[in-house]
Design a protein around this motif. Sequence first.
Motif, PDB file in Angstrom:
ATOM      1  N   UNK A 165       0.941  -1.202   0.129  1.00  0.00           N
ATOM      2  CA  UNK A 165      -0.025  -0.099  -0.249  1.00  0.00           C
ATOM      3  C   UNK A 165       0.851   1.292  -0.156  1.00  0.00           C
ATOM      4  N   UNK A 166       1.472   1.731  -1.389  1.00  0.00           N
ATOM      5  CA  UNK A 166       2.412   2.476  -1.374  1.00  0.00           C
ATOM      6  C   UNK A 166       2.268   3.953  -1.477  1.00  0.00           C
ATOM      7  N   UNK A 167       0.959   4.312  -1.830  1.00  0.00           N
ATOM      8  CA  UNK A 167       0.398   5.635  -2.064  1.00  0.00           C
ATOM      9  C   UNK A 167      -0.406   6.308  -0.618  1.00  0.00           C
ATOM     10  N   UNK A 168      -1.462   5.701  -0.531  1.00  0.00           N
ATOM     11  CA  UNK A 168      -2.524   6.107   0.525  1.00  0.00           C
ATOM     12  C   UNK A 168      -3.242   7.324   0.060  1.00  0.00           C
ATOM     13  N   UNK A 169      -3.839   7.872   0.860  1.00  0.00           N
ATOM     14  CA  UNK A 169      -4.557   9.248   0.593  1.00  0.00           C
ATOM     15  C   UNK A 169      -4.125  10.101   1.895  1.00  0.00           C
ATOM     16  N   UNK A 218       2.693  -9.151  -4.064  1.00  0.00           N
ATOM     17  CA  UNK A 218       1.993  -9.727  -5.330  1.00  0.00           C
ATOM     18  C   UNK A 218       0.655  -8.938  -5.645  1.00  0.00           C
ATOM     19  N   UNK A 219       0.434  -8.029  -4.388  1.00  0.00           N
ATOM     20  CA  UNK A 219      -0.776  -7.144  -4.690  1.00  0.00           C
ATOM     21  C   UNK A 219      -0.227  -5.694  -4.531  1.00  0.00           C
ATOM     22  N   UNK A 220      -0.753  -4.674  -5.349  1.00  0.00           N
ATOM     23  CA  UNK A 220      -0.377  -3.417  -5.167  1.00  0.00           C
ATOM     24  C   UNK A 220      -1.988  -2.804  -4.855  1.00  0.00           C
ATOM     25  N   UNK A 221      -1.790  -2.322  -3.732  1.00  0.00           N
ATOM     26  CA  UNK A 221      -3.235  -1.185  -3.216  1.00  0.00           C
ATOM     27  C   UNK A 221      -2.909  -0.014  -3.748  1.00  0.00           C
ATOM     28  N   UNK A 222      -3.946   0.703  -4.329  1.00  0.00           N
ATOM     29  CA  UNK A 222      -3.687   1.978  -5.074  1.00  0.00           C
ATOM     30  C   UNK A 222      -4.685   2.975  -4.820  1.00  0.00           C
ATOM     31  N   UNK A 223      -4.382   3.944  -4.545  1.00  0.00           N
ATOM     32  CA  UNK A 223      -4.863   5.207  -4.150  1.00  0.00           C
ATOM     33  C   UNK A 223      -4.283   6.368  -5.161  1.00  0.00           C
ATOM     34  N   UNK A 224      -5.159   7.312  -5.849  1.00  0.00           N
ATOM     35  CA  UNK A 224      -4.720   8.090  -6.667  1.00  0.00           C
ATOM     36  C   UNK A 224      -4.185   9.572  -6.050  1.00  0.00           C
ATOM     37  N   UNK A 225      -3.445  10.170  -6.579  1.00  0.00           N
ATOM     38  CA  UNK A 225      -2.941  11.734  -6.004  1.00  0.00           C
ATOM     39  C   UNK A 225      -2.836  12.529  -7.108  1.00  0.00           C
ATOM     40  N   UNK A 226      -2.913  13.653  -6.904  1.00  0.00           N
ATOM     41  CA  UNK A 226      -2.620  14.758  -8.101  1.00  0.00           C
ATOM     42  C   UNK A 226      -1.098  15.134  -7.978  1.00  0.00           C
ATOM     43  N   UNK A 227      -0.913  15.722  -8.885  1.00  0.00           N
ATOM     44  CA  UNK A 227       0.767  15.791  -8.450  1.00  0.00           C
ATOM     45  C   UNK A 227       1.279  16.786  -7.051  1.00  0.00           C
ATOM     46  N   UNK A 273      -9.999  10.375  -6.743  1.00  0.00           N
ATOM     47  CA  UNK A 273     -10.245   8.871  -7.101  1.00  0.00           C
ATOM     48  C   UNK A 273     -10.577   9.223  -8.594  1.00  0.00           C
ATOM     49  N   UNK A 274      -9.895   9.939  -9.085  1.00  0.00           N
ATOM     50  CA  UNK A 274     -10.221  10.368 -10.652  1.00  0.00           C
ATOM     51  C   UNK A 274      -9.801   9.338 -11.566  1.00  0.00           C
ATOM     52  N   UNK A 321     -10.492   8.903   0.203  1.00  0.00           N
ATOM     53  CA  UNK A 321     -10.187   9.819   1.406  1.00  0.00           C
ATOM     54  C   UNK A 321     -11.264  10.104   2.088  1.00  0.00           C
ATOM     55  N   UNK A 322     -11.329  10.488   3.458  1.00  0.00           N
ATOM     56  CA  UNK A 322     -12.535  10.888   4.195  1.00  0.00           C
ATOM     57  C   UNK A 322     -13.245  11.936   3.371  1.00  0.00           C
ATOM     58  N   UNK A 323     -14.330  11.966   3.521  1.00  0.00           N
ATOM     59  CA  UNK A 323     -15.072  13.056   2.901  1.00  0.00           C
ATOM     60  C   UNK A 323     -15.491  12.961   1.348  1.00  0.00           C
ATOM     61  N   UNK A 324     -14.963  12.159   0.899  1.00  0.00           N
ATOM     62  CA  UNK A 324     -15.182  11.787  -0.678  1.00  0.00           C
ATOM     63  C   UNK A 324     -16.718  11.193  -0.924  1.00  0.00           C
ATOM     64  N   UNK A 325     -17.329  11.632  -1.918  1.00  0.00           N
ATOM     65  CA  UNK A 325     -18.672  10.977  -2.407  1.00  0.00           C
ATOM     66  C   UNK A 325     -18.505   9.502  -2.608  1.00  0.00           C
TER      67      UNK A 325
END
Length: 274
Positions: A10-14, A44-53, A59-60, A86-90
């Motif tokens: 889980x290398x990115x997170x929110x 063997x598993x990559x847990x992925x969150x999105x981030x802007x630069x 979560x785009x 992330x908390x607060x997202x719809x």
Amino acid sequence: MSDELLITVAGVGAEVMREQQPNLPLLPDEVGEEYRRAYDAGATIGHIHGRLPDGKPTQDRETFRAYSAAIRQRCPILQQFSTGGAVGMTVEERIAAVDLKPDMATLTLGTCNFGDDVFENSLPTIRAILSRLQQHGITPELEIFDDGMLATADVLFAKGLLKPPAHFDFVLGVPGAAAATAENLNHFARSIPTGCTWTVAGIGRRQTAMATMAIAMGGHVRVGFEDNIYYRKGELADSNARFVERAVRIAREVGREPASIAQARAILRLPAAA
Ligand code: KMH
Ligand code: ZN
């Protein structure tokens, strides 16, 4: 119990920011390289969150598309998209990318405090996310932060909305939810239906202790910056792969090898790769 060990990175997170962990990957190529290093180390598993630069969580779909392609170009690690975001997202924001059909996606089974915030997962939210995952044929990983979420799993199994065996992830040590203790891990692991599999994600300084217990108990392990940024007290980890390497060393000491991708698919009951 399978002897082969699933290691999720889980290398990115929110939540974690570059100011706290300078090695946090944000751009697609950075994420791709970081997950490739983790795969080479045994994940063997990559847990992925999105981030802007700039580090802001997103979560785009286009961010997930770019991350997914950057990872896929470099390694065959199984891709698990977060629907927690992330908390607060719809809810719609949280599931915006699942039509990209990752190998798996998370599904948190209840609401809990999350530091000063609330991580909202009411039953209508859970049903909406689950139904979207099912529409796309995506296997959920059931995220359990607190005891009551196990009861919700039972309700979903009883109603036939989920069918065992399923794969669980016990996230232990979030401030405001279940603590990262041996007692809680044992209780959670014993509370799920026979045949189900589980991973533990220990938050903060309990990450390695929780991983070690899971390895000994026949469970599986999640590590990475989303959950913990320090390699040891006072020392920031220089990459997510360091945590994976440590999990592999501990596993080998007790006779467990990291799973291959094919073994991981079998353990998780995912369809074989096309
Ligand atoms: N960021 C947390 C609020 C998940 O990925 O599904 C929720 C989370 C769970 O990380
Ligand atoms: Zn997550």
